[in-house]
Write a protein that holds these residues in place. Structure first.
Motif, PDB file in Angstrom:
ATOM      1  N   LEU A 115     -20.177  19.188   9.137  1.00 38.88           N
ATOM      2  CA  LEU A 115     -20.428  17.817   9.593  1.00 38.88           C
ATOM      3  C   LEU A 115     -19.823  16.778   8.667  1.00 38.88           C
ATOM      4  N   ASP A 116     -19.275  17.217   7.537  1.00 40.28           N
ATOM      5  CA  ASP A 116     -18.630  16.242   6.656  1.00 40.28           C
ATOM      6  C   ASP A 116     -17.184  16.071   7.088  1.00 40.28           C
ATOM      7  N   VAL A 117     -16.605  14.950   6.686  1.00 44.90           N
ATOM      8  CA  VAL A 117     -15.241  14.628   7.112  1.00 44.90           C
ATOM      9  C   VAL A 117     -14.395  14.196   5.918  1.00 44.90           C
ATOM     10  N   GLN A 118     -13.093  14.116   6.176  1.00 42.08           N
ATOM     11  CA  GLN A 118     -12.145  13.615   5.189  1.00 42.08           C
ATOM     12  C   GLN A 118     -12.257  12.085   5.132  1.00 42.08           C
ATOM     13  N   PRO A 119     -11.853  11.498   4.014  1.00 44.18           N
ATOM     14  CA  PRO A 119     -11.846  10.036   3.947  1.00 44.18           C
ATOM     15  C   PRO A 119     -10.877   9.443   4.988  1.00 44.18           C
ATOM     16  N   ALA A 120     -11.071   8.191   5.355  1.00 47.73           N
ATOM     17  CA  ALA A 120     -10.142   7.517   6.277  1.00 47.73           C
ATOM     18  C   ALA A 120     -10.195   6.016   6.041  1.00 47.73           C
ATOM     19  N   GLU A 121      -9.032   5.387   5.996  1.00 44.51           N
ATOM     20  CA  GLU A 121      -8.923   3.933   5.850  1.00 44.51           C
ATOM     21  C   GLU A 121      -8.026   3.446   6.963  1.00 44.51           C
ATOM     22  N   ILE A 122      -8.357   2.310   7.520  1.00 45.78           N
ATOM     23  CA  ILE A 122      -7.531   1.782   8.608  1.00 45.78           C
ATOM     24  C   ILE A 122      -6.083   1.610   8.151  1.00 45.78           C
ATOM     25  N   ALA A 123      -5.907   1.278   6.857  1.00 44.65           N
ATOM     26  CA  ALA A 123      -4.556   1.051   6.317  1.00 44.65           C
ATOM     27  C   ALA A 123      -3.691   2.307   6.306  1.00 44.65           C
ATOM     28  N   ASP A 124      -4.301   3.479   6.496  1.00 45.41           N
ATOM     29  CA  ASP A 124      -3.510   4.715   6.520  1.00 45.41           C
ATOM     30  C   ASP A 124      -2.665   4.831   7.791  1.00 45.41           C
ATOM     31  N   GLY A 125      -2.854   3.895   8.726  1.00 46.36           N
ATOM     32  CA  GLY A 125      -2.072   3.960   9.963  1.00 46.36           C
ATOM     33  C   GLY A 125      -2.918   4.228  11.199  1.00 46.36           C
ATOM     34  N   TRP A 126      -4.215   3.956  11.096  1.00 43.78           N
ATOM     35  CA  TRP A 126      -5.076   4.116  12.278  1.00 43.78           C
ATOM     36  C   TRP A 126      -4.812   2.988  13.274  1.00 43.78           C
ATOM     37  N   HIS A 127      -4.825   3.339  14.562  1.00 42.36           N
ATOM     38  CA  HIS A 127      -4.692   2.311  15.593  1.00 42.36           C
ATOM     39  C   HIS A 127      -6.055   1.791  16.005  1.00 42.36           C
ATOM     40  N   THR A 128      -7.104   2.521  15.613  1.00 43.39           N
ATOM     41  CA  THR A 128      -8.479   2.081  15.914  1.00 43.39           C
ATOM     42  C   THR A 128      -9.261   2.206  14.602  1.00 43.39           C
ATOM     43  N   GLU A 129     -10.447   1.630  14.571  1.00 40.14           N
ATOM     44  CA  GLU A 129     -11.300   1.776  13.382  1.00 40.14           C
ATOM     45  C   GLU A 129     -11.635   3.259  13.205  1.00 40.14           C
ATOM     46  N   PRO A 130     -11.367   3.847  12.019  1.00 37.48           N
ATOM     47  CA  PRO A 130     -11.580   5.289  11.882  1.00 37.48           C
ATOM     48  C   PRO A 130     -13.017   5.751  12.138  1.00 37.48           C
ATOM     49  N   PHE A 131     -13.995   4.919  11.818  1.00 37.12           N
ATOM     50  CA  PHE A 131     -15.374   5.352  12.010  1.00 37.12           C
ATOM     51  C   PHE A 131     -16.041   4.707  13.232  1.00 37.12           C
ATOM     52  N   ARG A 132     -15.209   4.269  14.172  1.00 40.79           N
ATOM     53  CA  ARG A 132     -15.687   3.884  15.507  1.00 40.79           C
ATOM     54  C   ARG A 132     -15.274   5.002  16.447  1.00 40.79           C
ATOM     55  N   PHE A 133     -16.163   5.361  17.351  1.00 37.35           N
ATOM     56  CA  PHE A 133     -15.835   6.389  18.348  1.00 37.35           C
ATOM     57  C   PHE A 133     -15.235   5.666  19.552  1.00 37.35           C
ATOM     58  N   ILE A 134     -13.974   5.900  19.817  1.00 42.01           N
ATOM     59  CA  ILE A 134     -13.313   5.236  20.939  1.00 42.01           C
ATOM     60  C   ILE A 134     -12.959   6.285  21.989  1.00 42.01           C
ATOM     61  N   ALA A 135     -13.555   6.155  23.173  1.00 43.31           N
ATOM     62  CA  ALA A 135     -13.209   7.061  24.268  1.00 43.31           C
ATOM     63  C   ALA A 135     -12.186   6.352  25.141  1.00 43.31           C
ATOM     64  N   GLN A 136     -11.027   7.013  25.324  1.00 44.90           N
ATOM     65  CA  GLN A 136      -9.961   6.420  26.130  1.00 44.90           C
ATOM     66  C   GLN A 136      -9.560   7.484  27.144  1.00 44.90           C
ATOM     67  N   GLY A 137     -10.036   7.350  28.367  1.00 46.27           N
ATOM     68  CA  GLY A 137      -9.824   8.422  29.339  1.00 46.27           C
ATOM     69  C   GLY A 137     -10.508   9.680  28.818  1.00 46.27           C
ATOM     70  N   ASP A 138      -9.730  10.764  28.744  1.00 44.85           N
ATOM     71  CA  ASP A 138     -10.304  12.027  28.280  1.00 44.85           C
ATOM     72  C   ASP A 138     -10.202  12.209  26.772  1.00 44.85           C
ATOM     73  N   ARG A 139      -9.659  11.207  26.071  1.00 42.15           N
ATOM     74  CA  ARG A 139      -9.430  11.389  24.633  1.00 42.15           C
ATOM     75  C   ARG A 139     -10.445  10.610  23.795  1.00 42.15           C
ATOM     76  N   TYR A 140     -10.864  11.220  22.720  1.00 44.86           N
ATOM     77  CA  TYR A 140     -11.850  10.602  21.824  1.00 44.86           C
ATOM     78  C   TYR A 140     -11.220  10.385  20.463  1.00 44.86           C
ATOM     79  N   TRP A 141     -11.169   9.144  20.009  1.00 41.87           N
ATOM     80  CA  TRP A 141     -10.562   8.841  18.708  1.00 41.87           C
ATOM     81  C   TRP A 141     -11.643   8.632  17.654  1.00 41.87           C
ATOM     82  N   GLY A 142     -11.324   8.998  16.426  1.00 36.31           N
ATOM     83  CA  GLY A 142     -12.227   8.709  15.312  1.00 36.31           C
ATOM     84  C   GLY A 142     -12.232   9.846  14.306  1.00 36.31           C
ATOM     85  N   ARG A 143     -12.492   9.520  13.039  1.00 32.12           N
ATOM     86  CA  ARG A 143     -12.522  10.548  11.993  1.00 32.12           C
ATOM     87  C   ARG A 143     -13.643  11.543  12.278  1.00 32.12           C
ATOM     88  N   GLY A 144     -13.316  12.801  12.274  1.00 30.80           N
ATOM     89  CA  GLY A 144     -14.318  13.838  12.497  1.00 30.80           C
ATOM     90  C   GLY A 144     -14.442  14.271  13.950  1.00 30.80           C
TER      91      GLY A 144
END
Ligand code: BES
Ligand code: MN
Ligand code: MN
Length: 483
Positions: A115-144
């Protein structure tokens, strides 16, 4: 007859709810499973959101409470789903043991996830907030989402179906929260908890397919031996005009040392003895590699590489799965800001690691590296860190056959058994301490971006994964009763 887990378990026996000879499911209907998963989608997404939005970065002390929080949320979830949940203190981040016990006469299968995850910063090149769960159609974005919260929940939802539909199996969950820091307390904790963690087999869902078009199961994992090199040649920054030429430069000395350790262009490690214990892939394994559906072009695209050291697909697969490596993760020291600052820095650090393959031993490699550095630059301090042994898995026998059949049932295609390049410290520990075989039912895809910005998971993998897990649990139950 009691299963080994039932025999070891030190507790009064529950009243059997059915005898081993009563009729159970001889096969789940795909239609019923598809209806079930469809009905579960919004609940699954809501739960995944809750876990992803709890930033459980085990490596970062600032996230310590978030890691504890994700474990306690997962414990609540297990209880809501009708299981028992126990949070186990490890001395580091806690671990969760969830139990869905039906009958001590049934075999027990334990599912491992982290249940633990790697670090993530928006500046690393994320198109969405890394610790926000974004569902886009069938795809789920977010660290972990894919490493490893999505697969963890997928297995849990698969278990829920199997348990509700008569599978005669006890299902336990061992959810760790220190995997991404090398599982430093895992082995000691499961040793202490050995009796309560007793099980007949383990299935791990924390690995990646070669491509979406065909399921893949690992036949082995690489191990890891990490190092930190540090060199201090002064106290503070000094003007390179007044001291440069005579002053030693720790950043440059570390670069030179690393260049002596391995050829960065070819990847070849120059440390004497480094390759001695490597077991080369067999001709049969090479044949499996060729059948695996791997393509260099897709690999480059999935990982966003501009070029590679080699392009021949078999050579790429051998290098990422079957050969050891020497890798530089980062070198720190000196000036990185805007403009010019002409200093001689006083110290530098390099974080490096070696991936290990069977039959390499981390301690031997650590010794070789330390010896080599001592000869080449005795002022460099070498700290050996997180040591994870390589793992050779089984591809033959009733459990691998059950995984094959469950994958085929869920995804319509037989899986390929190839090795994995990554490392999961818990695997060897569970085999050693719990004395049971460990199998893999991974669901992640290369495009999901393990550890990368824009990590994602998708509903197809979750849906197929729930079906595969449900079917696997049923098969394990029937294996034990000989149905
Ligand atoms: N899920 C991965 C392991 C993995 C990676 C399996 C790639 C298959 C393919 C796991 O979460 C992981 O990232 N492990 C780390 C451990 C390390 C940080 C101690 C790894 O392999 O680097
Ligand atoms: Mn993982
Ligand atoms: Mn990981």
């Amino acid at each position: 007859m009691l299963s080994p887990a039932a025999r070891n378990r030190n507790k009064p026996m529950a009243t059997p709810k059915g005898s081993a000879s009563s009729t159970g499911p001889t096969g789940f209907a795909k239609k019923s499973l598809l209806d079930y998963v469809a009905s579960q989608r919004s609940g699954f997404e809501k739960t995944l959101r809750e876990l992803v939005e709890t930033p459980s970065v085990s490596a970062d002390p600032q996230h310590q409470t978030d890691v504890a929080e994700v474990v306690s949320r997962a414990a609540d979830l297990m209880q809501r789903m009708g299981g028992e949940a126990r949070v186990i203190d490890t001395g580091g981040h806690p671990m969760l043991h969830g139990r869905f016990e039906q009958n001590p006469e049934y075999p027990t299968v334990t599912v491992y996830n982290h249940l633990d995850v790697q670090p993530a910063e928006i500046a690393d090149g994320w198109h969405t907030e890394p610790f926000r769960f974004i569902a886009q159609g069938d795809r789920y974005w977010g660290r972990g989402t894919t490493d490893d919260k999505g697969p963890a929940l997928t297995a849990l939802w698969g278990a829920k179906y199997a348990l509700a539909h008569g599978a005669r199996v006890n299902i336990n969950f061992l959810w760790e929260a220190e995997e991404e820091i090398g599982s430093p307390n895992f082995e000691a904790t499961i040793k202490r908890e050995k009796d309560r963690l007793a099980t007949d087999s383990v299935v791990v869902s924390d690995t990646v397919w070669v491509s979406r078009s065909r399921p893949a199961c690992p036949a082995g994992l690489r191990g890891l031996q990490g190092f930190r090199f540090t060199l201090e040649t002064g106290e503070t920054d000094q003007h390179s005009g007044t001291s440069g030429g005579a002053a030693r430069n720790p950043v440059a000395e570390l670069c030179q040392l690393i260049a002596e350790c391995f050829d960065a262009k070819t990847g070849e490690v120059k440390i004497p003895g480094f390759y001695d214990a490597v077991v080369e892939p067999t001709p049969a394994e090479i044949r499996d590699l060729k059948k695996s559906g791997f393509s260099t072009a897709t690999f480059k695209k999935d990982h966003q590489f501009k070029s590679l050291r080699v392009t021949d697909p078999v050579e790429v697969m051998k290098r990422i799965w079957c050969m050891p490596t020497f890798e530089v993760h980062g070198i720190a020291g000196g000036y990185h800001g805007p403009g010019v600052k002409t200093v001689v820095p006083p110290r530098a650090t390099a974080i490096v690691s070696c991936r290990l393959v069977p039959d390499m031993d981390g301690r031997t490699i650590a010794k070789l590296v330390k010896q080599f550095v001592k000869e080449r630059n005795p002022d460099v301090k070498v700290q050996a860190e997180h040591a994870l042994p390589p793992y050779q898995g089984q591809t033959e026998g009733p459990h691998p056959d059950a995984i094959r059949a469950a994958m085929k049932f869920a995804f319509g295609k037989d899986p390929v058994f190839v090795r994995e390049g990554g490392s999961i410290g818990a695997v060897v520990s569970m085999e050693k301490v719990l004395k049971v075989p460990v199998f893999f039912l991974g669901l992640s895809l290369p495009e999901h971006g393990y550890h990368a910005p824009n990590e994602n998971y998708d509903w197809q993998q979750a849906e197929g994964g729930m079906i595969a897990f449900a079917d696997y649990f049923r098969r394990v139950a029937e294996m034990a009763t000989g149905d």
